[in-house]
Design an enzyme around this catalytic site. Sequence first.
Site, short mmCIF file in Angstrom:
data_model
loop_
_atom_site.label_atom_id
_atom_site.label_comp_id
_atom_site.label_asym_id
_atom_site.label_seq_id
_atom_site.Cartn_x
_atom_site.Cartn_y
_atom_site.Cartn_z
N GLY A 14 2.73 17.61 57.24
CA GLY A 14 2.08 17.27 58.51
C GLY A 14 3.07 16.59 59.43
O GLY A 14 4.26 16.89 59.41
N CYS A 15 2.61 15.66 60.20
CA CYS A 15 3.46 14.94 61.15
C CYS A 15 4.58 14.20 60.41
O CYS A 15 4.33 13.47 59.45
CB CYS A 15 2.60 13.95 61.92
SG CYS A 15 3.54 12.88 63.02
N PHE A 16 5.80 14.38 60.87
CA PHE A 16 6.92 13.73 60.18
C PHE A 16 6.94 12.22 60.35
O PHE A 16 7.59 11.52 59.60
CB PHE A 16 8.27 14.34 60.52
CG PHE A 16 8.63 14.46 61.98
CD1 PHE A 16 8.24 13.56 62.94
CD2 PHE A 16 9.42 15.52 62.39
CE1 PHE A 16 8.60 13.68 64.26
CE2 PHE A 16 9.81 15.65 63.72
CZ PHE A 16 9.38 14.74 64.66
#
Length: 184
Positions: A14-16
């Site tokens: 997902g979002c880093f």
Amino acid sequence: MENTESKIATLAGGCFWCTEAVFERVEGASKVIPGFTGGQIKNPAYREIISGRTGHAEAIEIHFNPEIISYKELLLIFFSTHDPTTLNRQQYDKGTQYRSAVFYHSEEQKQDAEAIVKELEDANVFEDPIVTEITQATVFYKAEAEHKEYYSNHRQQQYCQVIIDPKIKKLQQLFADKIKKAKI
């Protein structure tokens, strides 16, 4: 202390901002770099990635000391701190750039990733099947500087409090013995 050669793990969950926040707190991870990989565009910018048209995933590159933490332990943390059962989505973030993926750097890493997925599936850890992509690592592009240590620098933002804080708490609950003493 002897200087041990570090290894690299590349993971997309997902979002880093989320995955970086988790793994920068893990003992044995000497460097965690947010970036992009798995797509076709060379030297992509964040604004291109979030369009979902580059084929890249938001990912992190973890430099780790295998004498302190094994690749399999990193994978267990990875699978425990994101949802590997949602295709191209993590919570509110939707699109192929937010897919769950393990980008392996060796045949051994590939086998370890496949074995962990099988163990988790066989144990019915998740209600739904794991959809994490396991694919060979390609070029990793570092994200722009403002994305580095995002959580540490923006902890008061609602996204950090609602999405990332629970991941950090889960890390603390499930892997307390793997957390760097200086990080919370």
